[in-house]
Design a protein around this motif. Sequence first.
Motif, PDB file in Angstrom:
ATOM      1  N   ASN A  83       5.641   2.185  13.057  1.00 30.11           N
ATOM      2  CA  ASN A  83       5.392   2.190  14.503  1.00 30.11           C
ATOM      3  C   ASN A  83       4.021   2.312  14.612  1.00 30.11           C
ATOM      4  OD1 ASN A  83       7.777   0.798  15.680  1.00 30.11           O
ATOM      5  ND2 ASN A  83       8.798   2.649  16.074  1.00 30.11           N
ATOM      6  N   LEU A  84       3.431   3.302  13.844  1.00 32.15           N
ATOM      7  CA  LEU A  84       2.083   3.379  14.064  1.00 32.15           C
ATOM      8  C   LEU A  84       1.500   2.728  13.837  1.00 32.15           C
ATOM      9  CD1 LEU A  84      -0.474   6.021  14.825  1.00 32.15           C
ATOM     10  CD2 LEU A  84       0.089   6.740  12.356  1.00 32.15           C
ATOM     11  N   GLY A  85       1.448   1.735  12.806  1.00 30.75           N
ATOM     12  CA  GLY A  85       0.995   0.685  12.492  1.00 30.75           C
ATOM     13  C   GLY A  85       0.931   0.303  13.261  1.00 30.75           C
ATOM     14  N   LEU A  86       2.036  -1.056  14.323  1.00 26.35           N
ATOM     15  CA  LEU A  86       2.256  -1.471  15.185  1.00 26.35           C
ATOM     16  C   LEU A  86       0.755  -0.747  16.469  1.00 26.35           C
ATOM     17  CD1 LEU A  86       5.798  -2.821  14.853  1.00 26.35           C
ATOM     18  CD2 LEU A  86       4.003  -3.818  14.641  1.00 26.35           C
ATOM     19  N   GLN A  97       2.039   9.160  21.431  1.00 27.14           N
ATOM     20  CA  GLN A  97       2.141  10.240  22.182  1.00 27.14           C
ATOM     21  C   GLN A  97       2.502  11.148  21.056  1.00 27.14           C
ATOM     22  OE1 GLN A  97       4.464  10.775  25.180  1.00 27.14           O
ATOM     23  NE2 GLN A  97       3.951   8.850  25.945  1.00 27.14           N
ATOM     24  N   PRO A  98       1.096  11.570  20.147  1.00 29.49           N
ATOM     25  CA  PRO A  98       0.880  12.783  18.814  1.00 29.49           C
ATOM     26  C   PRO A  98       0.598  13.795  19.849  1.00 29.49           C
ATOM     27  CG  PRO A  98      -1.405  11.650  19.026  1.00 29.49           C
ATOM     28  CD  PRO A  98      -0.324  10.670  20.086  1.00 29.49           C
ATOM     29  N   LYS A  99       0.941  15.434  19.458  1.00 29.18           N
ATOM     30  CA  LYS A  99       0.119  17.095  19.737  1.00 29.18           C
ATOM     31  C   LYS A  99      -1.332  17.041  19.492  1.00 29.18           C
ATOM     32  CE  LYS A  99       5.178  18.695  18.963  1.00 29.18           C
ATOM     33  NZ  LYS A  99       5.711  19.226  19.070  1.00 29.18           N
ATOM     34  N   ILE A 100      -1.948  16.404  20.482  1.00 30.60           N
ATOM     35  CA  ILE A 100      -3.392  16.045  20.533  1.00 30.60           C
ATOM     36  C   ILE A 100      -3.242  15.855  21.511  1.00 30.60           C
ATOM     37  CG2 ILE A 100      -4.011  14.104  19.986  1.00 30.60           C
ATOM     38  CD1 ILE A 100      -6.077  15.205  17.388  1.00 30.60           C
ATOM     39  N   LEU A 146     -16.819  17.437   9.310  1.00 32.81           N
ATOM     40  CA  LEU A 146     -16.309  16.879  10.126  1.00 32.81           C
ATOM     41  C   LEU A 146     -16.841  15.534   9.684  1.00 32.81           C
ATOM     42  CD1 LEU A 146     -15.623  14.995  13.116  1.00 32.81           C
ATOM     43  CD2 LEU A 146     -17.983  15.692  13.545  1.00 32.81           C
ATOM     44  N   ALA A 147     -18.126  15.313   9.165  1.00 35.13           N
ATOM     45  CA  ALA A 147     -17.740  13.911   8.442  1.00 35.13           C
ATOM     46  C   ALA A 147     -17.906  13.271   7.311  1.00 35.13           C
ATOM     47  CB  ALA A 147     -19.933  14.278   7.530  1.00 35.13           C
ATOM     48  N   ASN A 148     -16.693  14.794   6.126  1.00 37.91           N
ATOM     49  CA  ASN A 148     -16.210  14.630   5.282  1.00 37.91           C
ATOM     50  C   ASN A 148     -14.862  13.915   5.998  1.00 37.91           C
ATOM     51  OD1 ASN A 148     -18.008  15.174   2.961  1.00 37.91           O
ATOM     52  ND2 ASN A 148     -17.420  16.928   3.217  1.00 37.91           N
ATOM     53  N   GLU A 149     -14.073  14.627   7.384  1.00 35.32           N
ATOM     54  CA  GLU A 149     -13.026  14.198   7.819  1.00 35.32           C
ATOM     55  C   GLU A 149     -12.862  12.579   7.708  1.00 35.32           C
ATOM     56  OE1 GLU A 149     -11.660  16.828  10.258  1.00 35.32           O
ATOM     57  OE2 GLU A 149     -11.402  18.479   9.009  1.00 35.32           O
ATOM     58  N   LEU A 150     -14.214  12.231   8.447  1.00 40.27           N
ATOM     59  CA  LEU A 150     -14.273  11.530   8.535  1.00 40.27           C
ATOM     60  C   LEU A 150     -14.295   9.672   8.360  1.00 40.27           C
ATOM     61  CD1 LEU A 150     -16.589  11.299  11.406  1.00 40.27           C
ATOM     62  CD2 LEU A 150     -14.483  10.541  12.053  1.00 40.27           C
ATOM     63  N   LEU A 151     -15.384  10.053   6.957  1.00 41.45           N
ATOM     64  CA  LEU A 151     -14.856   9.137   5.969  1.00 41.45           C
ATOM     65  C   LEU A 151     -13.905   9.264   4.884  1.00 41.45           C
ATOM     66  CD1 LEU A 151     -18.208  10.967   3.768  1.00 41.45           C
ATOM     67  CD2 LEU A 151     -17.563   8.215   4.651  1.00 41.45           C
ATOM     68  N   ALA A 152     -12.588  10.613   5.104  1.00 42.86           N
ATOM     69  CA  ALA A 152     -11.719  10.157   3.982  1.00 42.86           C
ATOM     70  C   ALA A 152     -10.578   9.660   5.080  1.00 42.86           C
ATOM     71  CB  ALA A 152     -11.604  11.871   4.308  1.00 42.86           C
ATOM     72  N   ALA A 153     -10.389   9.866   6.659  1.00 44.04           N
ATOM     73  CA  ALA A 153      -9.711   8.427   7.252  1.00 44.04           C
ATOM     74  C   ALA A 153     -10.404   7.349   7.115  1.00 44.04           C
ATOM     75  CB  ALA A 153     -11.225   8.794   8.277  1.00 44.04           C
ATOM     76  N   GLY A 154     -11.597   6.901   6.464  1.00 35.33           N
ATOM     77  CA  GLY A 154     -12.154   5.361   6.753  1.00 35.33           C
ATOM     78  C   GLY A 154     -11.256   5.383   5.334  1.00 35.33           C
ATOM     79  N   PRO A 188      -9.196   2.110  13.619  1.00 32.74           N
ATOM     80  CA  PRO A 188      -7.835   2.442  12.302  1.00 32.74           C
ATOM     81  C   PRO A 188      -8.470   3.757  12.205  1.00 32.74           C
ATOM     82  CG  PRO A 188      -8.142  -0.291  12.161  1.00 32.74           C
ATOM     83  CD  PRO A 188      -9.519   0.004  12.984  1.00 32.74           C
ATOM     84  N   LEU A 189     -10.005   3.305  11.875  1.00 36.45           N
ATOM     85  CA  LEU A 189     -10.587   4.784  11.378  1.00 36.45           C
ATOM     86  C   LEU A 189     -10.195   6.039  12.593  1.00 36.45           C
ATOM     87  CD1 LEU A 189     -14.509   5.326   9.857  1.00 36.45           C
ATOM     88  CD2 LEU A 189     -12.965   6.937  11.360  1.00 36.45           C
ATOM     89  N   LEU A 190     -10.627   6.012  13.692  1.00 33.36           N
ATOM     90  CA  LEU A 190     -10.143   6.956  14.514  1.00 33.36           C
ATOM     91  C   LEU A 190      -9.209   7.252  14.854  1.00 33.36           C
ATOM     92  CD1 LEU A 190     -12.425   5.478  17.411  1.00 33.36           C
ATOM     93  CD2 LEU A 190     -13.031   7.178  16.247  1.00 33.36           C
ATOM     94  N   VAL A 191      -8.178   6.705  14.828  1.00 33.14           N
ATOM     95  CA  VAL A 191      -6.947   6.746  14.526  1.00 33.14           C
ATOM     96  C   VAL A 191      -6.247   8.017  13.239  1.00 33.14           C
ATOM     97  CG1 VAL A 191      -4.031   6.290  14.936  1.00 33.14           C
ATOM     98  CG2 VAL A 191      -5.914   4.792  15.779  1.00 33.14           C
ATOM     99  N   ASP A 192      -6.433   6.943  12.326  1.00 33.17           N
ATOM    100  CA  ASP A 192      -6.135   8.062  11.229  1.00 33.17           C
ATOM    101  C   ASP A 192      -7.061   9.131  11.629  1.00 33.17           C
ATOM    102  OD1 ASP A 192      -7.026   9.380   8.254  1.00 33.17           O
ATOM    103  OD2 ASP A 192      -5.344   7.472   7.950  1.00 33.17           O
ATOM    104  N   TYR A 193      -7.932   9.390  11.798  1.00 33.93           N
ATOM    105  CA  TYR A 193      -8.367  11.085  12.134  1.00 33.93           C
ATOM    106  C   TYR A 193      -8.029  11.668  12.423  1.00 33.93           C
ATOM    107  CZ  TYR A 193     -11.824  14.375  13.426  1.00 33.93           C
ATOM    108  OH  TYR A 193     -12.463  15.652  14.885  1.00 33.93           O
ATOM    109  N   LEU A 194      -7.429  11.054  14.162  1.00 35.25           N
ATOM    110  CA  LEU A 194      -6.688  11.939  15.138  1.00 35.25           C
ATOM    111  C   LEU A 194      -5.691  12.589  14.886  1.00 35.25           C
ATOM    112  CD1 LEU A 194      -8.430  10.009  18.255  1.00 35.25           C
ATOM    113  CD2 LEU A 194      -8.917  12.075  17.518  1.00 35.25           C
ATOM    114  N   MET A 195      -5.014  11.483  14.114  1.00 35.48           N
ATOM    115  CA  MET A 195      -3.846  12.042  13.342  1.00 35.48           C
ATOM    116  C   MET A 195      -3.423  12.507  12.979  1.00 35.48           C
ATOM    117  SD  MET A 195      -1.647  10.242  15.458  1.00 35.48           S
ATOM    118  CE  MET A 195      -1.339   9.054  16.662  1.00 35.48           C
TER     119      MET A 195
END
Length: 497
Positions: A175-178, A309-312, A400-408, A485-492
Motif C-alpha cells: 500500500n505504501l508503494g501504491l 499517516q506515518p508518525k512524523i 542529512l545529505a547521506n540520508e537523502l542519498l541513501a533514500a534515493g 519516491p526519494l522524499l517518501v523514503d526519506y520521510l518514512m
Amino acid sequence: MNFSLNSNAITSTKADCLVVALPEKGDWPASTTEADSALGGLISTLQKAGDVTGKNAETTLIPLSDQPWNRLLVVGTGNDTDRNSAGFRKALTAVMGALKEGPSKSVLIAITDTKVTGDDSVSSELAKLSLIGRTLEDQLYLFSDFKSEKPTARKLNKVLVSVSDAGKTEKEAFNLGLATGRGMNLTRDLGNTPPNVCHPIWLAEQATKLAADHECIKTEILDEKQMKKLGMNSLLAVGQGSTQPPRLIVMEYRGGKAEAKPHVLVGKGITFDSGGISLKPGAGMDEMKYDMGGSAAVFGAMQVLAETQPKINVVAVIAAAENMPDGHATRPGDIVTTMSGQTVEILNTDAEGRLVLCDALTYVKKFDPTAVIDLATLTGACIVALGHEATGLLANNDQLANELLAAGDRASDKAWRLPLWDEYQSLLDSNFADLANIGGRSAGTITAACFLSRFTKEYNWAHLDIAGTAWHSGQAKGSSGRPVPLLVDYLMSHAGK
C-alpha cells in the motif's frame, strides 16, 4: 483499478493473464517453476527453442487453453547484473507496457520471488512489493484532461500480486508503494496542467482541496499583502510582471508527537517561467510550465503522508509565482531586500527560482525544523553536469545529505552530491548589494545553492536541483513524478523516531 495481494497457489488462482519471471540463466523463481510444471513444461520448451530468452525486460505473451489463465506473459529478468533494483524496475515497466492496453481484464503477477542482486534495498519481498505497487500506479498513469476525445477505457481492471504471505506487514509495504505511485501521479497531473490553468492562485486552490480531502492536512495561504508585511520583497519581485499574483502556500501534516520538530519541504512553484526581462529563447519555452516541478513534488509527498499517516511531523511551504515580462517586471540591475534583511542585486531575471526560495527558506525558521529540504528545477547547469538520470544534491549537513542519498538509492530515484565549498561564495559578490543572484557561467548549480545557503545558516538544510529529472522532453514529454519516491523514503525512514 483493483490492486490486491494473493497468497494462494498460483495454480489455484484464476486470471486472464499470469505473469512470471525468467532469468537468462541460473535457477528459476519458484513461481516460474510451478507455472512451468502446470503447463507441462511449456516455458522450458520455449526457452530451449529460443522463443523466450530471459533477456532483461523482454516480454512474450502466449495464449493458453484449459488452464486457470487465458494467457501467459513471460518477462525476462536478465543475468545477475541486470537483476539489481533498476533492472527489476525495468522489467516491471515492461510488464505493464505489455498489459495496460491489452485484452486481459485481470492479471496475476507472480514475480515477487525473483532474486534481486547487487542492491540490498530491493532484495526483500517487502521492498519488492513496495516497488511493484509504485510501478503499477506509475505505469498506468494517463493524462487526458484536455483532450476533446477521451481515450478508450482500458480493459484491465484487476491486478493480483502473488506473495508468500499476505499479512499486515506485506499489505502495508504494498500500500505504501501504491500511495507513492499515486503521489507521483498527482505531481505529474500538476506539472502537466497548462500554465493558463495552473497559476499561483490555482496551485493554492489545490492545497486547499488537499486539506479538504484529508483532515490530517492543514493549509494556510499567504497573499501579496501578507507577504509584503513579512518583508518577502524578493519573492514578490519575481511575480510583479505578471497579472497572476504570487502566493505562499503552507501545508502542515502533524502525525508525530506534538513536541517533535518537523521536517520541512520547500518547493519552487514558478508556474511559468518566461525568463522575465531576461527573456528565454522561444524554442522549448512551453516546457517552462514544468518550472513548478519542485512544488508539484511537494504536493505528491504530502498526499502520500495523508494517505499512509506515518508518525512524523512535516511542513510544506511552496513559493508560487509566475515570471513574466511587462512594464512592471523586475529589471536586471534592480536591488531588492529579502525577508532576511539581506539585499540582492538581480543581474538576471531568469535566475528567479532562488529569489522566491530565499524568502521561503527564511520563513520556515518559524517552525524550528529538524531539517529543511528544498526542491527546485533551478539550473540548466545541473542537466549539463548530471543529465536526466540523477538529481543534484547540495547540503550544509553531511548526515542529512547521506540520508537523502541513501533514500534515493533505496527508492531507485537517485541523487548525486555536489560540493558546497566556501571558495564558490565569492562568485556571488556584488558591488552594490550584499550578493548577486547569479555567479557567472562557472559552477552554475553550485553557485545557485551557495545563494540559497546564505538563508539557511540556522538549520540543517539540503537542496535538490531537479532540473534534469522533473520532466521528460521529446516524444515522451511530460512530468516524471520525481523525486517523490526519494522524499517518501526519506520521510518514512524518520517516521516514529
